[in-house]
Design an enzyme around this catalytic site. Structure first.
Site, PDB file in Angstrom:
ATOM      1  N   CYS A 171      13.623  10.138   7.059  1.00 34.19           N
ATOM      2  CA  CYS A 171      13.530   9.607   8.430  1.00 34.19           C
ATOM      3  C   CYS A 171      14.877   9.693   9.149  1.00 34.19           C
ATOM      4  O   CYS A 171      14.928   9.862  10.354  1.00 34.19           O
ATOM      5  CB  CYS A 171      13.005   8.181   8.420  1.00 34.19           C
ATOM      6  SG  CYS A 171      13.834   7.127   7.252  1.00 34.19           S
ATOM      7  N   GLU A 191      10.186  14.962  15.582  1.00 29.17           N
ATOM      8  CA  GLU A 191      10.570  14.810  14.180  1.00 29.17           C
ATOM      9  C   GLU A 191       9.768  15.828  13.379  1.00 29.17           C
ATOM     10  O   GLU A 191       8.544  15.737  13.285  1.00 29.17           O
ATOM     11  CB  GLU A 191      10.228  13.389  13.721  1.00 29.17           C
ATOM     12  CG  GLU A 191      10.604  13.137  12.291  1.00 29.17           C
ATOM     13  CD  GLU A 191      10.377  11.692  11.860  1.00 29.17           C
ATOM     14  OE1 GLU A 191       9.301  11.151  12.132  1.00 29.17           O
ATOM     15  OE2 GLU A 191      11.293  11.122  11.244  1.00 29.17           O
ATOM     16  N   LYS A 206       0.845  -1.200   0.000  1.00 28.19           N
ATOM     17  CA  LYS A 206       0.000   0.000   0.000  1.00 28.19           C
ATOM     18  C   LYS A 206       0.877   1.245   0.000  1.00 28.19           C
ATOM     19  O   LYS A 206       1.556   1.530   0.990  1.00 28.19           O
ATOM     20  CB  LYS A 206      -0.925   0.048   1.214  1.00 28.19           C
ATOM     21  CG  LYS A 206      -1.983   1.142   1.008  1.00 28.19           C
ATOM     22  CD  LYS A 206      -2.603   1.645   2.271  1.00 28.19           C
ATOM     23  CE  LYS A 206      -1.781   2.717   2.938  1.00 28.19           C
ATOM     24  NZ  LYS A 206      -1.655   3.976   2.197  1.00 28.19           N
TER      25      LYS A 206
HETATM   26  P1  NAI Z   1       1.914   7.944   8.470  1.00 33.25           P
HETATM   27  O1  NAI Z   1       2.709   7.092   9.361  1.00 33.25           O
HETATM   28  O2  NAI Z   1       0.509   8.238   8.835  1.00 33.25           O
HETATM   29  O3  NAI Z   1       1.850   7.266   7.008  1.00 33.25           O
HETATM   30  C1  NAI Z   1       2.708   6.286   6.529  1.00 33.25           C
HETATM   31  C2  NAI Z   1       1.890   5.204   5.815  1.00 33.25           C
HETATM   32  O4  NAI Z   1       1.068   4.534   6.761  1.00 33.25           O
HETATM   33  C3  NAI Z   1       0.935   5.710   4.745  1.00 33.25           C
HETATM   34  O5  NAI Z   1       0.911   4.774   3.697  1.00 33.25           O
HETATM   35  C4  NAI Z   1      -0.389   5.742   5.468  1.00 33.25           C
HETATM   36  O6  NAI Z   1      -1.503   5.650   4.606  1.00 33.25           O
HETATM   37  C5  NAI Z   1      -0.288   4.516   6.333  1.00 33.25           C
HETATM   38  N1  NAI Z   1      -1.151   4.519   7.523  1.00 33.25           N
HETATM   39  C6  NAI Z   1      -1.620   5.570   8.225  1.00 33.25           C
HETATM   40  N2  NAI Z   1      -2.343   5.149   9.274  1.00 33.25           N
HETATM   41  C7  NAI Z   1      -2.330   3.804   9.234  1.00 33.25           C
HETATM   42  C8  NAI Z   1      -2.882   2.779  10.074  1.00 33.25           C
HETATM   43  N3  NAI Z   1      -3.586   3.076  11.150  1.00 33.25           N
HETATM   44  N4  NAI Z   1      -2.636   1.495   9.758  1.00 33.25           N
HETATM   45  C9  NAI Z   1      -1.891   1.183   8.692  1.00 33.25           C
HETATM   46  N5  NAI Z   1      -1.369   2.102   7.860  1.00 33.25           N
HETATM   47  C10 NAI Z   1      -1.557   3.396   8.136  1.00 33.25           C
HETATM   48  O7  NAI Z   1       2.685   9.272   8.228  1.00 33.25           O
HETATM   49  P2  NAI Z   1       2.084  10.676   7.754  1.00 33.25           P
HETATM   50  O8  NAI Z   1       0.816  11.004   8.468  1.00 33.25           O
HETATM   51  O9  NAI Z   1       2.006  10.657   6.300  1.00 33.25           O
HETATM   52  O10 NAI Z   1       3.206  11.674   8.263  1.00 33.25           O
HETATM   53  C11 NAI Z   1       3.162  12.190   9.582  1.00 33.25           C
HETATM   54  C12 NAI Z   1       4.539  12.260  10.178  1.00 33.25           C
HETATM   55  O11 NAI Z   1       5.087  10.953  10.246  1.00 33.25           O
HETATM   56  C13 NAI Z   1       5.544  13.047   9.378  1.00 33.25           C
HETATM   57  O12 NAI Z   1       5.495  14.389   9.648  1.00 33.25           O
HETATM   58  C14 NAI Z   1       6.829  12.439   9.845  1.00 33.25           C
HETATM   59  O13 NAI Z   1       7.217  13.024  11.056  1.00 33.25           O
HETATM   60  C15 NAI Z   1       6.480  10.998  10.077  1.00 33.25           C
HETATM   61  N6  NAI Z   1       6.850  10.142   8.940  1.00 33.25           N
HETATM   62  C16 NAI Z   1       7.970   9.406   9.046  1.00 33.25           C
HETATM   63  C17 NAI Z   1       8.378   8.642   7.981  1.00 33.25           C
HETATM   64  C18 NAI Z   1       9.604   7.819   8.049  1.00 33.25           C
HETATM   65  O14 NAI Z   1      10.091   7.395   7.023  1.00 33.25           O
HETATM   66  N7  NAI Z   1      10.123   7.535   9.196  1.00 33.25           N
HETATM   67  C19 NAI Z   1       7.653   8.634   6.720  1.00 33.25           C
HETATM   68  C20 NAI Z   1       6.457   9.402   6.739  1.00 33.25           C
HETATM   69  C21 NAI Z   1       6.103  10.140   7.812  1.00 33.25           C
END
Ligand code: NAI
Length: 790
Positions: A299, A396, A191
């Site tokens: 990240c 972050e 996904k």
């Molecule tokens: P997120 O963690 O919500 O999204 C990442 C993925 O998880 C997306 O594909 C999303 O659709 C999916 N997702 C969201 N809720 C889910 C759930 N309950 N169960 C399964 N999948 C789920 O990240 P978001 O909201 O896009 O970004 C928010 C913050 O997260 C950013 O500001 C950043 O700080 C952090 N982040 C960190 C990342 C990393 O690589 N460590 C990547 C993206 C965001």
């Protein structure tokens, strides 16, 4: 019109736009919207949502919101494809991966432009970094597909893998997930993030083009609800997630007790440590790559600058001068340094956090260059006078914002670097090689770059410590996440005839002569009375009392964790030294074999001969792990030229181990010894029904030079003690043998600090259980990148 001679004189900026003609044509061909990619074909588009180009705020595509039914169909397709895909020879799978790599290369430019349109990242980065690394990942894992049978003998694929990826490196994260999964013989449902689904859909077309068997790769688009449906689907065997720590934690709880394998690659707040003896100009360029690469939406971004106080002002001045030259603008302009933020919601988040930091007293300096009038842009930003407790130092931000702090001594630099709940990456800048390695060793992070930053390669593992998650991606250790190690012969757990009895209350009087005392707990090298003041009776199969053991509680576990943390120097002892201690332990156990065998027989009703054989196996096991203590070592990975990439196996630190109930001696030894051989300090919860073999161990530990606090033993009710261990922030990893309900409890409770857990070890014959898998699970890999040459 500019004359070339004028341009050469002024050396002024001029736009160098990359053509988006082909990408727009591709998008135009899908103007009706994209469906889901399931079983090798696209479904009709349904429940469409808009996908935006964040640089212009324009809609560029419409994509389907995946429903639970879509997810179920994709999982069913992956399940159906699994049998024949996993049965293919490694070479045949390698050919498919190789074909994917070749076709990605053929479409390099198109994929790079789609990625920049969708995500807002500069074309220079998607073209020169993301897409080449994607191809490299598929090539590298094509190689692994051919080699798995030799390199991982007896291993099997995990099965159907649900993979959820973020928006910051859409295609690269897809490659990190799909390539190892396929190489190992798994099938996948992936996904992509809702902001950036397009390159995954382009990849789906490549899968069709290269003739990948239907159902091996399925792509379901949608938001968090679609991700949650994938996590909750009962027919998924593994979840691999990259994204926010918050969602990672929710996934840990949702998968608790389900037997799903899990790897989490979460957030970070990585330190960029600059010592006064560094090459300052290189360090300044390093900062540019650390925090302004991909707009800081990385990240492992070096988002906390820790700089020696003596050079701080000089460094800030150089940084500001460099920031003045950074150009923020249209991602498709090849002269651009900083592109667009992925979406308005992310831009708002960055603004909110910076304002909060400013209110807390940080001094904010933004690069003065012009920003485009429309679209999501945020200028490169330097925050100085940041306190370690400030929101800018802790959270972050995931944007182009650098939070700077100073230190005076190397120890202070290390303390500041580790003053974070995360532990993904770190950069260390110094010309002193001794200092560089000392700091690299002491920083708690999965990747450390010396005099460099943000380097990635398929041959090197990537992943974090602490709340940055667990599991690795890339390299040998990343592949292991997609394989199931062979277990020894299984043996249904014997029903324990004498379950835990006589809970709080006066302990019954022991029967017979076998009993001469009440065993206490063993904490910090000393016998300790249980905090509850209670003990309980250990019964033999006929229900007769064979001895009394302390009834440990939460407080005892906390004391044991404290004692284990104090014994951390065990991890820094030489492996030879640890081996000596284990040999000594084996020798002492052997000299008391009769006594241990008699105790076993008395507790479990085992025949004297069987009991004796179990003690002999325990002695052999101690020799085995003593032998391995200095042989389970790391590797030097073949990554980039002019870099040495060291993969070092480090102990977790403090480990909780809940031992099997039915195998009081050999179960305890088979789990505790590999953990301490690798340098961990342990809190062991021995068999609750038959605790006396473990309590007899106290005197063995005392006489075998095992330092105080390295092994702590708390007897009592496994479920209560295991939950306390799982919740404790000071416990870095937890192994727990026991039924599904217990696994569920500890996995859910472990979400607090996201400790790595190993549960649901299948019923096994503990006499046969030893091997590298135990050592792998007792360590985590730190990759240290060091450049060489002038
Ligand atoms: P997120 O963690 O919500 O999204 C990442 C993925 O998880 C997306 O594909 C999303 O659709 C999916 N997702 C969201 N809720 C889910 C759930 N309950 N169960 C399964 N999948 C789920 O990240 P978001 O909201 O896009 O970004 C928010 C913050 O997260 C950013 O500001 C950043 O700080 C952090 N982040 C960190 C990342 C990393 O690589 N460590 C990547 C993206 C965001």
């Amino acid at each position: 019109m500019n004359k070339i001679s004028d341009i050469l004189t002024t050396m002024d900026y001029g736009v160098a736009p990359e053509s988006d003609e082909h990408a727009r044509a591709w998008l135009g061909a899908h103007s009706g919207g994209f469906g889901q990619f399931i079983a090798g074909a696209f479904t009709p588009p349904a429940q469409l949502f808009d996908v935006f180009n964040p640089a212009r705020g324009e809609r560029i595509a419409r994509v389907s919101q995946g429903t639970e039914a879509d997810v179920a169909a994709a999982v069913a397709a992956a399940r159906k494809a699994l049998k024949s895909w996993s049965a293919l020879s490694g070479d045949a799978r390698a050919r498919h991966l190789y074909a994917l790599a070749r076709h990605i290369q053929k479409r390099e430019r198109l994929l790079a432009v789609i990625e920049s349109l969708d995500n807002g990242k500069p074309i220079r980065e998607s073209r020169d970094i993301d897409v080449p690394l994607v191809a490299r990942h598929f090539y590298h894992h094509a190689g692994w597909a051919s080699l798995i049978a030799d390199e991982f003998p007896g291993h099997k694929p995990v099965g159907v893998c649900g993979q959820i990826i973020p928006w910051n490196f859409p295609l690269l994260m897809l490659a990190w997930k799909i390539a190892p999964a396929l190489a190992a013989g798994n099938t996948v449902v992936l996904k992509p993030a809702e902001f950036t689904p397009l390159t995954a859909l382009a990849f789906a077309e490549i899968c069709v083009e290269v003739g990948l068997p239907a159902g091996v790769v399925n792509i379901v688009t949608g938001d968090g609800a679609t991700g949650a449906a994938l996590v909750e689907n009962d027919d998924v065997d593994k979840i691999a997630f990259t994204g926010s720590t918050e969602v990672g934690r929710a996934i840990r709880q949702a998968t608790a007790g389900t037997d799903k394998k899990l790897s989490l690659e979460l957030g970070g707040k990585s330190p960029f440590v600059v010592f006064e003896d560094c090459d300052l100009d290189s360090a300044v360029e390093g900062v540019v790559d650390a925090i302004w690469f991909n707009q800081g939406q990385v990240c492992c971004a070096g988002s906390r600058l820790l700089v020696a106080e003596s050079i701080a002002e000089r460094m800030y001045a150089k940084l500001r001068a460099r920031m003045e030259t950074l150009r923020t603008g249209d991602p498709l302009d090849k002269s651009i340094d900083v592109g667009a933020i992925v979406a308005p919601v992310q831009l708002e988040r960055i603004k909110r956090l910076v304002e909060a930091g400013e209110r807390e007293g940080a001094k904010i300096w933004r690069a003065p260059g012009p920003l485009p009038e429309r679209g999501c842009f945020y200028p490169p930003t330097l925050a100085t006078e940041v306190e370690p407790a400030s929101i800018l130092a802790r959270e972050e931000i995931f944007g182009p914002v650098l939070a700077a702090m100073t230190f005076r001594t190397p120890d202070e630099a290390i303390a500041l670097a580790n003053n974070s709940r995360y532990g993904l990456a770190a950069s260390v800048w110094t010309e002193n090689v001794n200092r560089a390695f000392e700091v690299a060793a002491k920083i708690k992070a999965g990747v450390v770059w010396i005099n460099s930053t943000n380097l990635f390669d398929a041959a090197s593992g990537f992943g974090g410590y602490r709340e940055s998650g667990f599991g690795r991606e890339g390299g040998r250790e990343g592949l292991a996440e997609y394989l199931v190690a062979p277990a020894g012969p299984s043996k249904p757990a014997k029903a324990v005839k004498a379950p835990l009895s006589a809970l709080p209350g006066r302990a019954p009087a022991p029967d017979g002569d076998a009993i001469d005392r009440t065993a206490k707990l063993y904490v910090g090298g000393k016998q300790a009375r249980p905090d509850s003041g209670y003990c309980y009776a250990a019964l033999d199969p006929d229900g007769k009392v064979v001895g009394l053991a302390g009834l440990g509680n939460r407080k005892d576990v906390r004391n044991a964790v404290e004692a284990a943390a104090k014994a951390a120097s065990w991890g820094a002892a030489t492996a030879h030294n640890r081996a000596q201690v284990l040999y000594y332990l084996a020798e002492n156990l052997e000299s008391r074999a009769e006594e241990f065998a008699a105790r076993l027989a008395a507790q479990t009703g085992a025949h004297a001969r069987e009991a004796r054989a179990e003690v002999e196996t325990a002695v052999r096991r101690a020799f085995y792990y003593a032998g391995f203590a200095d042989k389970y070592d790391g590797a030097v990975h073949a990554t980039k030229t002019r870099f040495v990439t060291l993969a070092m196996n480090e102990p977790w630190g403090v480990m909780g181990i809940v031992c099997p109930d039915e195998a009081p001696l050999i179960g305890f030894v088979s789990l505790v010894l590999p953990a301490i051989a690798m340098g961990n300090c342990v809190i062991a919860i021995p068999s609750a029904s038959h605790p006396l073999s473990a309590t007899d161990f106290y005197s063995l530990l005392d006489t075998s030079d095992v330092p105080a606090g390295v092994v702590n033993i708390v007897t009592g009710e496994a479920a209560t003690l295991a939950k306390t261990l799982a919740e404790h922030d000071g416990v870095d990893a937890l192994w727990c043998v026991g039924p599904r309900e217990l696994a569920k409890t500890v996995e859910a409770a472990s979400a607090a600090n996201l400790k790595a857990t190993w549960t649901r070890l299948p019923p096994r014959d503990w006499a046969e259980e030893q091997g590298r898998e135990y050592l792998r699970r007792a360590t985590q890999v730190k990759n240290i990148w060091t450049p060489y040459g002038e």
